[in-house]
Design a protein around this motif. Structure first.
Motif, PDB file in Angstrom:
ATOM      1  N   PHE A 112       0.839  -1.189   0.000  1.00 11.34           N
ATOM      2  CA  PHE A 112       0.000   0.000   0.000  1.00 11.34           C
ATOM      3  C   PHE A 112       0.881   1.249   0.000  1.00 11.34           C
ATOM      4  O   PHE A 112       1.863   1.336   0.722  1.00 11.34           O
ATOM      5  N   GLY A 113       0.504   2.200  -0.838  1.00 10.74           N
ATOM      6  CA  GLY A 113       1.285   3.431  -0.942  1.00 10.74           C
ATOM      7  C   GLY A 113       2.036   3.509  -2.243  1.00 10.74           C
ATOM      8  O   GLY A 113       1.991   4.521  -2.937  1.00 10.74           O
ATOM      9  N   GLN A 114       2.693   2.410  -2.612  1.00 14.31           N
ATOM     10  CA  GLN A 114       3.389   2.423  -3.902  1.00 14.31           C
ATOM     11  C   GLN A 114       2.571   1.745  -4.995  1.00 14.31           C
ATOM     12  O   GLN A 114       2.661   2.110  -6.167  1.00 14.31           O
ATOM     13  N   CYS A 115       1.714   0.759  -4.621  1.00 11.70           N
ATOM     14  CA  CYS A 115       0.838   0.118  -5.598  1.00 11.70           C
ATOM     15  C   CYS A 115      -0.315   1.053  -5.954  1.00 11.70           C
ATOM     16  O   CYS A 115      -0.898   1.688  -5.070  1.00 11.70           O
ATOM     17  N   GLY A 116      -0.637   1.117  -7.220  1.00 19.21           N
ATOM     18  CA  GLY A 116      -1.703   2.008  -7.671  1.00 19.21           C
ATOM     19  C   GLY A 116      -3.093   1.421  -7.565  1.00 19.21           C
ATOM     20  O   GLY A 116      -4.074   2.043  -7.983  1.00 19.21           O
ATOM     21  N   GLY A 117      -3.218   0.213  -6.998  1.00 13.65           N
ATOM     22  CA  GLY A 117      -4.514  -0.450  -6.956  1.00 13.65           C
ATOM     23  C   GLY A 117      -5.473   0.096  -5.920  1.00 13.65           C
ATOM     24  O   GLY A 117      -6.659   0.227  -6.177  1.00 13.65           O
ATOM     25  N   CYS A 118      -4.989   0.397  -4.719  1.00 14.51           N
ATOM     26  CA  CYS A 118      -5.855   0.833  -3.620  1.00 14.51           C
ATOM     27  C   CYS A 118      -5.371   2.175  -3.072  1.00 14.51           C
ATOM     28  O   CYS A 118      -4.176   2.456  -3.089  1.00 14.51           O
ATOM     29  N   SER A 119      -6.304   2.956  -2.530  1.00 15.38           N
ATOM     30  CA  SER A 119      -5.923   4.272  -2.006  1.00 15.38           C
ATOM     31  C   SER A 119      -6.549   4.597  -0.654  1.00 15.38           C
ATOM     32  O   SER A 119      -6.221   5.621  -0.063  1.00 15.38           O
ATOM     33  N   LEU A 120      -7.438   3.744  -0.141  1.00 12.32           N
ATOM     34  CA  LEU A 120      -8.180   4.095   1.074  1.00 12.32           C
ATOM     35  C   LEU A 120      -7.967   3.110   2.226  1.00 12.32           C
ATOM     36  O   LEU A 120      -8.710   3.135   3.200  1.00 12.32           O
ATOM     37  N   GLN A 121      -6.968   2.245   2.148  1.00 12.70           N
ATOM     38  CA  GLN A 121      -6.849   1.169   3.136  1.00 12.70           C
ATOM     39  C   GLN A 121      -6.524   1.646   4.549  1.00 12.70           C
ATOM     40  O   GLN A 121      -6.728   0.909   5.507  1.00 12.70           O
ATOM     41  N   THR A 122      -6.020   2.868   4.707  1.00 10.41           N
ATOM     42  CA  THR A 122      -5.726   3.360   6.058  1.00 10.41           C
ATOM     43  C   THR A 122      -6.970   3.925   6.743  1.00 10.41           C
ATOM     44  O   THR A 122      -6.920   4.312   7.904  1.00 10.41           O
ATOM     45  N   LEU A 123      -8.088   3.990   6.001  1.00  5.41           N
ATOM     46  CA  LEU A 123      -9.369   4.413   6.571  1.00  5.41           C
ATOM     47  C   LEU A 123     -10.167   3.192   6.999  1.00  5.41           C
ATOM     48  O   LEU A 123     -10.039   2.119   6.402  1.00  5.41           O
ATOM     49  N   SER A 124     -10.988   3.342   8.029  1.00  2.00           N
ATOM     50  CA  SER A 124     -11.901   2.260   8.388  1.00  2.00           C
ATOM     51  C   SER A 124     -12.873   2.032   7.232  1.00  2.00           C
ATOM     52  O   SER A 124     -13.119   2.943   6.430  1.00  2.00           O
ATOM     53  N   TYR A 125     -13.433   0.822   7.152  1.00  2.00           N
ATOM     54  CA  TYR A 125     -14.365   0.536   6.057  1.00  2.00           C
ATOM     55  C   TYR A 125     -15.584   1.451   6.125  1.00  2.00           C
ATOM     56  O   TYR A 125     -16.111   1.882   5.098  1.00  2.00           O
TER      57      TYR A 125
END
Length: 366
Positions: free
Chosen positions: A75-88
């Motif tokens: 997470f952070g360098q991969c362009g796939g996801c951007s919200l994983q540090t937020l709760s669902y």
């Protein structure tokens, strides 16, 4: 502000799909890959008539919404996801606000906004992934995974991806190690040279059936029997039912096939949704979150209401998934779709599910 100027500011909000709005003294700057509440440093790369765009250099302070560590190591360098540090819950609220904002822009009268329906599972939910071959840096070792955030060329090897079942990561690592050991070339998008292009993996959530497609150019003709043997020897929770080589000589960076070579088994698998079975081929469309699709279709069926004695038209019906889900509670369903292959698939699936009140027509809805 001028191009090249470095500025700092707080992200006020995140507009769909990925546009952070940073307010500074000289005006508003749009900065991608940010989150509301973050203090960021960016460099201005576009400045036109008071409209500014910046490229993120550094997150100086995290957002108060970032309440957890991302579960994915990439997470952070991969362009796939951007919200994983937020709760669902916060992710859903943000997406709900995006949808309402788009609706408010076009609906001028009052309306009832019913909110958003979440997925039953936050992780491991995808039933389809398209991985790219390349390198993480120029002339680096072979990589297989997702594009690096903000990069057209660089690839991050995502062998611990959290949004897919663990089988995907085992398959990715197997394929990467196999070709890395052989020194096989990947396809260079600018030079249009090389062999390895993409790896397409599809896995049914309900049945566990999987199909694997290696997408390559025709510039090399290696023996792929060793790869098939390596894949079939993997300890997986699901079952591989088909492996193919899709040959694609298009200059466009898309997953497609000019020719398909069957290496093992079938070119389709079966998935189950709301008690119905669907045959899905390598390139046919299907909702990428099977359990989320059940939530979506159940709500759709609820909205339709009482249909026992009604004729239902499913226009732009694709492979007829929604038509077949409504068929058990309708007098008859007619699906209309212009893609003939999709219509044939719909007919086959309806027969598979024992539905006799479905009719599918190949033609233009208009």
């Amino acid at each position: 502000m001028k191009k090249g100027q470095i500025v700092e500011g707080i992200v006020e909000r995140l507009d769909f799909p990925n546009k952070g709005i940073v307010q500074i003294e000289e005006g508003k700057v749009t900065v991608k890959n940010t989150l509301p509440g973050q203090k960021v440093q960016c460099v201005i790369n576009k400045a036109r008539k008071g409209r500014y765009e910046g490229r993120l250099l550094e997150v100086l302070e995290p957002s108060e919404l970032e309440t957890r560590k991302a579960p994915c190591k990439d997470f952070g360098q991969c362009g796939g996801c951007s919200l994983q540090t937020l709760s669902y819950e916060d992710q859903l609220k943000m997406k709900s606000d995006w949808v309402k904002g788009m609706m408010d822009a076009v609906i001028k009268e009052e309306y009832e906004f019913e909110g958003i329906l979440g997925s039953p599972t936050e992780f491991g939910y995808r039933n389809k992934m398209e991985f790219s071959f390349g390198d993480e840096c120029k002339d680096g070792p072979l990589a297989l995974g997702m594009h690096k955030k903000g990069s057209f060329h660089d690839i991050v090897t995502t062998d611990d991806c959290q949004i897919v079942d663990g089988d995907y990561n085992k398959i990715l690592r197997c394929v990467l190690d196999y070709f890395a050991s052989l020194g096989t070339s990947f396809y260079h998008k600018m030079r249009h040279e090389g062999y390895l292009r993409h790896l397409l993996v599809r896995r049914a959530v309900r049945t566990g059936e999987m199909i694997i497609s290696l997408v390559t150019s025709s510039q090399e003709t290696p023996d792929l029997n060793g790869l098939v043997e390596a894949l079939l020897a993997l300890d997986l929770s699901g079952k591989i039912v088909g492996i193919s080589n899709c040959i694609n000589d298009s200059v466009a960076d898309v997953v497609r096939a000019d020719e398909m070579v069957n290496l093992y088994g079938e070119d389709f698998f079966y998935e189950e949704v709301l008690g119905l079975k669907f045959k899905i081929s390598t390139f046919s469309f299907f909702q990428t979150n099977s359990l989320g699709a059940e939530v979506l279709y159940s709500k759709g069926r609820e909205y339709v209401g009482e249909t026992k004695d009604k004729l239902i038209f499913d226009l732009y019906s694709g492979t007829g998934t929604i038509a077949q889900i409504l068929a058990p509670v309708a007098k008859k369903v007619i699906g209309v779709e212009i893609v003939e292959e999709a219509v044939e698939a719909a007919k086959e699936n309806a027969k598979l599910n024992g539905l006799t009140n479905c009719e599918f027509i190949a033609g233009d809805v208009l």
